[in-house]
Design a protein around this motif. Sequence first.
Motif, short mmCIF file in Angstrom:
data_model
loop_
_atom_site.label_atom_id
_atom_site.label_comp_id
_atom_site.label_asym_id
_atom_site.label_seq_id
_atom_site.Cartn_x
_atom_site.Cartn_y
_atom_site.Cartn_z
N ALA A 29 16.42 -4.71 50.34
CA ALA A 29 17.45 -4.26 49.27
C ALA A 29 17.90 -3.30 48.74
CB ALA A 29 16.48 -5.16 48.06
N THR A 30 17.01 -2.16 49.03
CA THR A 30 17.33 -0.95 48.53
C THR A 30 18.06 -0.04 49.39
OG1 THR A 30 15.17 -0.14 49.34
CG2 THR A 30 15.35 -0.57 47.02
N TRP A 31 17.93 -0.60 50.67
CA TRP A 31 19.23 -0.04 51.81
C TRP A 31 20.43 -0.78 51.40
CZ3 TRP A 31 19.04 4.10 53.84
CH2 TRP A 31 17.84 4.65 54.57
N ASN A 32 20.37 -1.80 51.05
CA ASN A 32 21.80 -2.61 50.58
C ASN A 32 22.37 -1.95 49.34
OD1 ASN A 32 21.84 -4.78 52.48
ND2 ASN A 32 20.64 -6.05 51.00
N LYS A 33 21.57 -1.34 48.52
CA LYS A 33 22.05 -0.56 47.48
C LYS A 33 22.60 0.73 47.61
CE LYS A 33 19.09 -2.19 43.45
NZ LYS A 33 17.87 -1.79 42.67
N VAL A 34 21.64 1.13 48.81
CA VAL A 34 22.67 2.57 49.34
C VAL A 34 23.94 2.32 49.96
CG1 VAL A 34 22.12 4.26 51.09
CG2 VAL A 34 20.19 3.53 49.53
N GLY A 35 24.06 1.25 50.73
CA GLY A 35 25.27 0.78 51.21
C GLY A 35 26.35 0.61 50.33
N GLU A 36 26.04 -0.06 49.16
CA GLU A 36 27.07 -0.20 48.07
C GLU A 36 27.73 1.27 47.46
OE1 GLU A 36 25.35 -2.41 45.10
OE2 GLU A 36 24.75 -4.39 46.25
N THR A 37 26.58 2.02 47.88
CA THR A 37 27.28 3.39 47.02
C THR A 37 28.05 4.14 48.23
OG1 THR A 37 25.06 3.51 45.92
CG2 THR A 37 26.10 5.84 46.23
N TYR A 38 27.43 4.09 49.50
CA TYR A 38 28.35 4.87 50.58
C TYR A 38 29.30 4.00 51.21
CZ TYR A 38 25.16 8.74 49.62
OH TYR A 38 24.29 9.74 49.23
N GLY A 39 29.39 2.95 50.93
CA GLY A 39 30.54 1.93 51.47
C GLY A 39 30.34 1.34 52.60
N PHE A 40 28.79 0.91 53.13
CA PHE A 40 28.76 0.10 54.46
C PHE A 40 27.71 -0.97 54.00
CE2 PHE A 40 25.24 3.21 53.94
CZ PHE A 40 24.08 2.70 54.21
N THR A 41 27.89 -2.12 54.95
CA THR A 41 26.98 -3.19 54.97
C THR A 41 25.88 -2.88 55.75
OG1 THR A 41 29.04 -4.70 54.43
CG2 THR A 41 26.95 -5.72 55.00
N PHE A 42 24.64 -2.68 55.25
CA PHE A 42 23.50 -2.43 56.09
C PHE A 42 22.93 -3.62 56.66
CE2 PHE A 42 18.71 -2.50 56.39
CZ PHE A 42 18.61 -1.08 56.88
N ASP A 43 22.48 -3.38 58.07
CA ASP A 43 22.15 -4.27 58.91
C ASP A 43 20.53 -4.70 58.97
OD1 ASP A 43 21.33 -5.80 61.38
OD2 ASP A 43 22.28 -4.58 62.78
N PRO A 44 19.87 -5.60 58.54
CA PRO A 44 18.41 -5.40 58.29
C PRO A 44 17.92 -5.27 59.64
CG PRO A 44 19.57 -7.67 57.47
CD PRO A 44 20.52 -6.50 58.19
N GLN A 45 18.42 -5.77 60.80
CA GLN A 45 17.81 -5.41 62.00
C GLN A 45 17.10 -4.07 62.34
OE1 GLN A 45 17.12 -8.01 63.90
NE2 GLN A 45 16.06 -6.46 65.55
#
Length: 200
Positions: A29-45
Amino acid sequence: MTLQVHPEAKALIFDLDGTLSNSLPVHVATWNKVGETYGFTFDPQIVHEMTGRPTIEFARHIVEKYNLTANPEDIVKLKQKAFWDSAELLEPVQEIIAIVKEYHGQLPMSVGTGASRKSAEVQLSELGIADYFDAVVSANDVASHKPEPETFLKCAQLMGVEPTACQVFEDGDLGIEAAKKAGMMVTDVRPHINYGEWDH
């Protein structure tokens, strides 16, 4: 077959993320937040592949994977703050915590984690188990991280127990490899734990 302490174990070492703490959903969830800030969709893998590595290595991997111009150190700061701010969402892994409580005072115990010192302290405090351990070895305390054995060897040293008499509880492939390199007894906790929808 339940989780068991080896009869020859004279000390116990526990990984943190995914072993003591069911933190993977919070990390994702927190990597997803980082992705929103930096413009990428985090891959949970990525979390499953790199469990046990320090956050800076995740950040470097993400910069490369998503062709970001961002500084990995800045990503780490954002990720760690988001994670610490979400600490109340962490859940204990009851199957492992039960072993910690049962053997507290009987065998020396330590935590060997790829998390930062602050992240380890935040999680152990939030889970109410900080006082059960004789030592905590974090990413800040070693030069070579999992799958190298330094984290676990340092745990053994701090507990004053020979590595071969230590039993490691781990959920990550890198950590399991590190424990084997250290010459320790290793228990892969994954078959014994129900992580819910984030099952490994």
